[in-house]
Motif scaffolding. Sequence first.
Motif, PDB file in Angstrom:
ATOM      1  N   GLY A  37      12.274  32.721  39.248  1.00  0.00           N
ATOM      2  CA  GLY A  37      11.959  31.698  38.256  1.00  0.00           C
ATOM      3  C   GLY A  37      11.883  30.275  38.796  1.00  0.00           C
ATOM      4  O   GLY A  37      12.361  29.968  39.898  1.00  0.00           O
ATOM      5  N   GLY A  38      11.288  29.410  37.973  1.00  0.00           N
ATOM      6  CA  GLY A  38      11.032  28.026  38.361  1.00  0.00           C
ATOM      7  C   GLY A  38      12.295  27.244  38.696  1.00  0.00           C
ATOM      8  O   GLY A  38      12.300  26.435  39.629  1.00  0.00           O
ATOM      9  N   ALA A  39      13.387  27.491  37.938  1.00  0.00           N
ATOM     10  CA  ALA A  39      14.619  26.738  38.182  1.00  0.00           C
ATOM     11  C   ALA A  39      15.174  27.055  39.569  1.00  0.00           C
ATOM     12  O   ALA A  39      15.607  26.166  40.312  1.00  0.00           O
ATOM     13  CB  ALA A  39      15.657  27.059  37.105  1.00  0.00           C
ATOM     14  N   ARG A  40      15.124  28.359  39.958  1.00  0.00           N
ATOM     15  CA  ARG A  40      15.604  28.755  41.274  1.00  0.00           C
ATOM     16  C   ARG A  40      14.731  28.149  42.368  1.00  0.00           C
ATOM     17  O   ARG A  40      15.215  27.695  43.407  1.00  0.00           O
ATOM     18  CB  ARG A  40      15.639  30.282  41.390  1.00  0.00           C
ATOM     19  N   MET A  42      13.140  25.344  42.270  1.00  0.00           N
ATOM     20  CA  MET A  42      13.500  23.926  42.413  1.00  0.00           C
ATOM     21  C   MET A  42      14.816  23.765  43.178  1.00  0.00           C
ATOM     22  O   MET A  42      14.939  22.855  44.002  1.00  0.00           O
ATOM     23  CB  MET A  42      13.594  23.252  41.035  1.00  0.00           C
ATOM     24  N   GLU A  43      15.780  24.655  42.917  1.00  0.00           N
ATOM     25  CA  GLU A  43      17.058  24.602  43.672  1.00  0.00           C
ATOM     26  C   GLU A  43      16.794  24.805  45.159  1.00  0.00           C
ATOM     27  O   GLU A  43      17.346  24.112  46.020  1.00  0.00           O
ATOM     28  CB  GLU A  43      18.018  25.701  43.204  1.00  0.00           C
ATOM     29  N   SER A  72       3.809  17.134  37.381  1.00  0.00           N
ATOM     30  CA  SER A  72       4.426  18.312  36.768  1.00  0.00           C
ATOM     31  C   SER A  72       3.494  19.518  36.852  1.00  0.00           C
ATOM     32  O   SER A  72       2.309  19.374  37.154  1.00  0.00           O
ATOM     33  CB  SER A  72       4.768  18.005  35.302  1.00  0.00           C
ATOM     34  N   GLY A  82       8.270  30.850  34.584  1.00  0.00           N
ATOM     35  CA  GLY A  82       9.017  29.685  34.095  1.00  0.00           C
ATOM     36  C   GLY A  82       8.791  28.410  34.882  1.00  0.00           C
ATOM     37  O   GLY A  82       9.432  27.386  34.627  1.00  0.00           O
ATOM     38  N   TYR A  83       7.884  28.439  35.858  1.00  0.00           N
ATOM     39  CA  TYR A  83       7.589  27.228  36.650  1.00  0.00           C
ATOM     40  C   TYR A  83       6.705  26.291  35.824  1.00  0.00           C
ATOM     41  O   TYR A  83       6.788  25.061  35.976  1.00  0.00           O
ATOM     42  CB  TYR A  83       6.874  27.652  37.931  1.00  0.00           C
ATOM     43  N   THR A  86       7.492  22.501  34.675  1.00  0.00           N
ATOM     44  CA  THR A  86       8.513  21.870  35.517  1.00  0.00           C
ATOM     45  C   THR A  86       8.079  20.463  35.937  1.00  0.00           C
ATOM     46  O   THR A  86       6.978  20.266  36.445  1.00  0.00           O
ATOM     47  CB  THR A  86       8.766  22.719  36.786  1.00  0.00           C
ATOM     48  N   ILE A  91      12.208  15.241  38.651  1.00  0.00           N
ATOM     49  CA  ILE A  91      13.434  15.866  39.153  1.00  0.00           C
ATOM     50  C   ILE A  91      13.749  15.372  40.569  1.00  0.00           C
ATOM     51  O   ILE A  91      14.888  14.986  40.872  1.00  0.00           O
ATOM     52  CB  ILE A  91      13.293  17.410  39.144  1.00  0.00           C
TER      53      ILE A  91
END
Length: 292
Positions: A37-40, A42-43, A72, A82-83, A86, A91
């Motif tokens: 997923g997008g959040a991972r 970005m991490e 974005s 989910g990206y 973003t 961020i």
Amino acid sequence: MRILCADVGGTSIKLGMVTGDGEISGLTEVPTEGKKGGARVMENLISGLEAFEGYDAIGISTAGQVDREKGSIIYANDNIPGYTGTKVKDILEKRFKRPVEVENDVNCAALGEGWLGAGKGMTDYLCLTYGTGIGGAIVLGGRLYRGVGGSAGEFGHMILHPGGRECSCGKKGCYEAYASARLLVELAREKDPSVSNGRELFARIAEGDEKMAAALDEWSGEAATGLASLVHIFNPQALILGGGILEQDAAAESLEKNARELIMDSFQNVRFLKAALGNTAGLFGAATLHIK
Ligand SMILES: [Zn+2]
């Protein structure tokens, strides 16, 4: 000026420091883990960037459709669930306190090739990358042509065979459903199911395997049809062609020969060039977002 650059792809995030003189250093890679997923993603991107210091700005080349002004992701496919949405620029600017610019990876590769690669000094060229699909970018009058939503240059989805083979986009008969690198292997398998990959196919062609040579000719005929139309539409100085398959001289030569047969005389001054920067093109392109 020193620009910290990252190229977010489906499987890995490449990172490197690029100077205004076009020097690159500190090349490294971290896994994208796109499927998580997008959040991972970005991490992973942030932890990759944290390994560097001593830079003025950050340039990001990324998979997906990018809102260039907001920095974005307008749309990303299932490779990174989910990206979409973003706010990459916001961020990263909050986290690193440096100006951040974001652009689509195919566009970045085209900008990189124009700065230091095969398109150096050129004002009008098209880039096409033949992989699982076919990516494209358009540079006109020295500027990237992005279209209204930043998605111009989707050459892979020109419909050349209405009602034909199914494409990854959900439509039928698209250019990439006939001319991607994946299709070459499929065409070869239809002639001889024992062939397992592109490398083997080209090895067999070198040994004089006529079935494999016929598969290559069939593929390059399809690939050439799309290229000839693009040359007639854009009248570019050059076509910059990338992807592992084009590293094979047999493929590059067959493609150019078939395309030139379809191209009108007055357009024959177009040059067929191999992309020169390989997988660093996106990083160099990301740097140009700040330099130019
Ligand atoms: Zn399509």
